[in-house]
Design a protein around this motif. Structure first.
Motif, PDB file in Angstrom:
ATOM      1  N   TYR A 101       0.846  -1.198   0.000  1.00  0.00           N
ATOM      2  CA  TYR A 101       0.000   0.000   0.000  1.00  0.00           C
ATOM      3  C   TYR A 101       0.881   1.248   0.000  1.00  0.00           C
ATOM      4  O   TYR A 101       0.672   2.185  -0.771  1.00  0.00           O
ATOM      5  CB  TYR A 101      -0.921   0.024   1.232  1.00  0.00           C
ATOM      6  CG  TYR A 101      -1.479   1.406   1.491  1.00  0.00           C
ATOM      7  CD1 TYR A 101      -2.555   1.891   0.753  1.00  0.00           C
ATOM      8  CD2 TYR A 101      -0.901   2.244   2.444  1.00  0.00           C
ATOM      9  CE1 TYR A 101      -3.046   3.165   0.971  1.00  0.00           C
ATOM     10  CE2 TYR A 101      -1.389   3.513   2.661  1.00  0.00           C
ATOM     11  CZ  TYR A 101      -2.455   3.982   1.924  1.00  0.00           C
ATOM     12  OH  TYR A 101      -2.930   5.252   2.125  1.00  0.00           O
ATOM     13  N   LEU A 102       1.878   1.287   0.865  1.00  0.00           N
ATOM     14  CA  LEU A 102       2.775   2.426   0.981  1.00  0.00           C
ATOM     15  C   LEU A 102       3.485   2.702  -0.341  1.00  0.00           C
ATOM     16  O   LEU A 102       3.583   3.847  -0.781  1.00  0.00           O
ATOM     17  CB  LEU A 102       3.785   2.157   2.095  1.00  0.00           C
ATOM     18  CG  LEU A 102       4.811   3.233   2.394  1.00  0.00           C
ATOM     19  CD1 LEU A 102       4.132   4.534   2.771  1.00  0.00           C
ATOM     20  CD2 LEU A 102       5.726   2.755   3.521  1.00  0.00           C
ATOM     21  N   ARG A 103       3.951   1.656  -1.009  1.00  0.00           N
ATOM     22  CA  ARG A 103       4.644   1.809  -2.293  1.00  0.00           C
ATOM     23  C   ARG A 103       3.718   2.414  -3.353  1.00  0.00           C
ATOM     24  O   ARG A 103       4.076   3.373  -4.039  1.00  0.00           O
ATOM     25  CB  ARG A 103       5.165   0.443  -2.754  1.00  0.00           C
ATOM     26  CG  ARG A 103       6.040   0.489  -3.998  1.00  0.00           C
ATOM     27  CD  ARG A 103       6.349  -0.912  -4.491  1.00  0.00           C
ATOM     28  NE  ARG A 103       5.194  -1.558  -5.070  1.00  0.00           N
ATOM     29  CZ  ARG A 103       4.710  -1.275  -6.288  1.00  0.00           C
ATOM     30  NH1 ARG A 103       5.290  -0.378  -7.049  1.00  0.00           N
ATOM     31  NH2 ARG A 103       3.650  -1.904  -6.745  1.00  0.00           N
ATOM     32  N   VAL A 104       2.513   1.879  -3.470  1.00  0.00           N
ATOM     33  CA  VAL A 104       1.559   2.346  -4.492  1.00  0.00           C
ATOM     34  C   VAL A 104       1.087   3.762  -4.169  1.00  0.00           C
ATOM     35  O   VAL A 104       0.983   4.615  -5.054  1.00  0.00           O
ATOM     36  CB  VAL A 104       0.377   1.355  -4.602  1.00  0.00           C
ATOM     37  CG1 VAL A 104      -0.716   1.883  -5.496  1.00  0.00           C
ATOM     38  CG2 VAL A 104       0.870   0.005  -5.104  1.00  0.00           C
ATOM     39  N   TYR A 105       0.809   4.024  -2.898  1.00  0.00           N
ATOM     40  CA  TYR A 105       0.370   5.354  -2.476  1.00  0.00           C
ATOM     41  C   TYR A 105       1.463   6.390  -2.741  1.00  0.00           C
ATOM     42  O   TYR A 105       1.201   7.479  -3.263  1.00  0.00           O
ATOM     43  CB  TYR A 105      -0.009   5.335  -0.997  1.00  0.00           C
ATOM     44  CG  TYR A 105      -0.367   6.693  -0.452  1.00  0.00           C
ATOM     45  CD1 TYR A 105      -1.558   7.315  -0.819  1.00  0.00           C
ATOM     46  CD2 TYR A 105       0.487   7.358   0.420  1.00  0.00           C
ATOM     47  CE1 TYR A 105      -1.889   8.574  -0.334  1.00  0.00           C
ATOM     48  CE2 TYR A 105       0.168   8.613   0.905  1.00  0.00           C
ATOM     49  CZ  TYR A 105      -1.020   9.212   0.528  1.00  0.00           C
ATOM     50  OH  TYR A 105      -1.332  10.466   1.007  1.00  0.00           O
ATOM     51  N   ALA A 106       2.707   6.077  -2.384  1.00  0.00           N
ATOM     52  CA  ALA A 106       3.820   7.011  -2.593  1.00  0.00           C
ATOM     53  C   ALA A 106       4.013   7.300  -4.079  1.00  0.00           C
ATOM     54  O   ALA A 106       4.248   8.455  -4.461  1.00  0.00           O
ATOM     55  CB  ALA A 106       5.098   6.456  -1.977  1.00  0.00           C
ATOM     56  N   LEU A 107       3.901   6.284  -4.927  1.00  0.00           N
ATOM     57  CA  LEU A 107       4.030   6.506  -6.378  1.00  0.00           C
ATOM     58  C   LEU A 107       2.949   7.456  -6.878  1.00  0.00           C
ATOM     59  O   LEU A 107       3.233   8.385  -7.644  1.00  0.00           O
ATOM     60  CB  LEU A 107       3.961   5.173  -7.130  1.00  0.00           C
ATOM     61  CG  LEU A 107       4.016   5.278  -8.658  1.00  0.00           C
ATOM     62  CD1 LEU A 107       5.340   5.886  -9.124  1.00  0.00           C
ATOM     63  CD2 LEU A 107       3.794   3.912  -9.282  1.00  0.00           C
ATOM     64  N   ALA A 108       1.710   7.257  -6.448  1.00  0.00           N
ATOM     65  CA  ALA A 108       0.611   8.142  -6.867  1.00  0.00           C
ATOM     66  C   ALA A 108       0.874   9.572  -6.403  1.00  0.00           C
ATOM     67  O   ALA A 108       0.675  10.534  -7.157  1.00  0.00           O
ATOM     68  CB  ALA A 108      -0.719   7.620  -6.333  1.00  0.00           C
ATOM     69  N   GLU A 109       1.337   9.731  -5.173  1.00  0.00           N
ATOM     70  CA  GLU A 109       1.608  11.061  -4.635  1.00  0.00           C
ATOM     71  C   GLU A 109       2.776  11.740  -5.353  1.00  0.00           C
ATOM     72  O   GLU A 109       2.763  12.944  -5.585  1.00  0.00           O
ATOM     73  CB  GLU A 109       1.871  10.986  -3.130  1.00  0.00           C
ATOM     74  CG  GLU A 109       0.619  10.672  -2.330  1.00  0.00           C
ATOM     75  CD  GLU A 109      -0.437  11.743  -2.473  1.00  0.00           C
ATOM     76  OE1 GLU A 109      -0.158  12.922  -2.198  1.00  0.00           O
ATOM     77  OE2 GLU A 109      -1.570  11.401  -2.871  1.00  0.00           O
ATOM     78  N   ILE A 110       3.796  10.971  -5.703  1.00  0.00           N
ATOM     79  CA  ILE A 110       4.931  11.522  -6.455  1.00  0.00           C
ATOM     80  C   ILE A 110       4.459  12.027  -7.804  1.00  0.00           C
ATOM     81  O   ILE A 110       4.786  13.136  -8.227  1.00  0.00           O
ATOM     82  CB  ILE A 110       6.044  10.463  -6.618  1.00  0.00           C
ATOM     83  CG1 ILE A 110       6.750  10.242  -5.279  1.00  0.00           C
ATOM     84  CG2 ILE A 110       7.040  10.867  -7.703  1.00  0.00           C
ATOM     85  CD1 ILE A 110       7.641   9.020  -5.251  1.00  0.00           C
ATOM     86  N   ASN A 111       3.673  11.216  -8.513  1.00  0.00           N
ATOM     87  CA  ASN A 111       3.186  11.632  -9.823  1.00  0.00           C
ATOM     88  C   ASN A 111       2.275  12.850  -9.729  1.00  0.00           C
ATOM     89  O   ASN A 111       2.341  13.741 -10.581  1.00  0.00           O
ATOM     90  CB  ASN A 111       2.495  10.469 -10.538  1.00  0.00           C
ATOM     91  CG  ASN A 111       3.487   9.584 -11.238  1.00  0.00           C
ATOM     92  OD1 ASN A 111       4.509  10.051 -11.747  1.00  0.00           O
ATOM     93  ND2 ASN A 111       3.223   8.292 -11.260  1.00  0.00           N
ATOM     94  N   LYS A 112       1.432  12.912  -8.707  1.00  0.00           N
ATOM     95  CA  LYS A 112       0.589  14.096  -8.524  1.00  0.00           C
ATOM     96  C   LYS A 112       1.455  15.344  -8.356  1.00  0.00           C
ATOM     97  O   LYS A 112       1.189  16.383  -8.955  1.00  0.00           O
ATOM     98  CB  LYS A 112      -0.318  13.922  -7.311  1.00  0.00           C
ATOM     99  CG  LYS A 112      -1.566  13.150  -7.582  1.00  0.00           C
ATOM    100  CD  LYS A 112      -2.464  13.031  -6.378  1.00  0.00           C
ATOM    101  CE  LYS A 112      -2.554  14.280  -5.569  1.00  0.00           C
ATOM    102  NZ  LYS A 112      -3.338  14.155  -4.349  1.00  0.00           N
TER     103      LYS A 112
END
Length: 193
Positions: A101-112
Motif C-alpha cells: 500500500y505504501l509503495r503504491v500510495y507514494a508513487l501516486a503522490e509523487i506523480n501528482k
C-alpha cells in the motif's frame, strides 16, 4: 598490438572522462531506473520511543523525457517521500500488504506532485478527489473504517470491523496517477522499532 591496446585504453579513459564531466548523465532512451540517493532515513510513529525507517528507493521512467523530469525534481520527490514515510504507523509498515500500500500510495503522490509542478494541474485535479480518499486512508491507517469499499479487508456484512480488528489500507484503495514515474521500488526497507 601495442597501438591497439593504447587505442582501447584511450577510448575507455575518454568515456570515463565524459561520465565524470556530466556527459554521461543524460538518461538513455527507453526505460530508466533512477535511484533516490542518499537513502531516506526518517522517524515515524509519533512521540515516544525513537523509531526510524531507512529506505533505499528507485523510480522507473519509461522514456528519456520522463526520466529527465524525474531527475530534475528529485528534491521535490524526496520531500514527498519523507512526509509519507514519517506519517506511517507500526501496523502499516510491519506487514507486506501495508508496505505494498505504501509503495503504491507514494508513487501516486509523487506523480501528482510532478504533474502539478510541471503545470499539468488538470490531470492532477481530476485525481484530487480520488487522491484525497487515499490521503484519508494515510491519515486514518490503523483505525477502524466503516467504508463499504473496505469490506474486502475483513469487515462483516454490516460494514464494521470484525471482532474489533484494525483495518489497514490496501493497495487496491489507491487510485493510480499516470505521470513521469511509472513505478517505485523499495530496494531496501529497514525498520528500527
Amino acid at each position: 598490438m601495442k597501438k591497439k591496446w593504447l587505442a582501447i585504453l584511450g577510448l575507455s579513459l575518454g568515456a570515463s572522462g565524459a561520465l565524470a564531466s556530466g556527459g554521461g548523465n543524460a538518461p538513455a532512451e527507453g526505460v530508466n531506473y533512477i535511484a533516490i540517493s542518499p537513502p531516506l532515513i526518517v522517524n515515524y510513529g509519533g512521540p515516544g520511543k525513537v523509531r526510524y525507517i531507512k529506505a533505499e528507493l528507485s523510480l522507473r521512467a519509461e522514456n528519456a523525457a520522463d526520466a529527465t523530469e524525474v531527475m530534475h525534481h528529485l528534491p521535490l520527490i524526496r520531500d514527498r517521500l519523507v512526509s509519507i514515510l514519517s506519517a506511517q504507523t507500526e501496523e502499516v509498515i510491519s506487514t507486506a500488504e501495508g508496505k505494498e500500500y505504501l509503495r503504491v500510495y507514494a508513487l501516486a503522490e509523487i506523480n501528482k506532485a510532478l504533474l502539478k509542478v510541471e503545470g499539468h494541474d488538470h490531470h492532477a485535479e481530476d485525481h484530487d478527489a480520488d487522491a484525497d480518499h487515499g490521503k484519508d486512508h494515510a491519515k486514518d491507517k490503523g483505525k477502524k473504517h466503516a467504508d463499504a469499499d473496505d469490506k474486502h479487508a475483513g469487515k462483516s456484512a454490516a460494514g464494521e470491523p470484525e471482532h474489533g480488528e484494525v483495518v489497514l489500507p490496501s493497495a487496491a484503495d489507491v487510485i493510480p496517477v499516470k505521470g513521469p514515474a511509472s513505478d517505485l521500488f523499495f530496494n531496501n526497507f529497514v525498520v528500527q522499532k
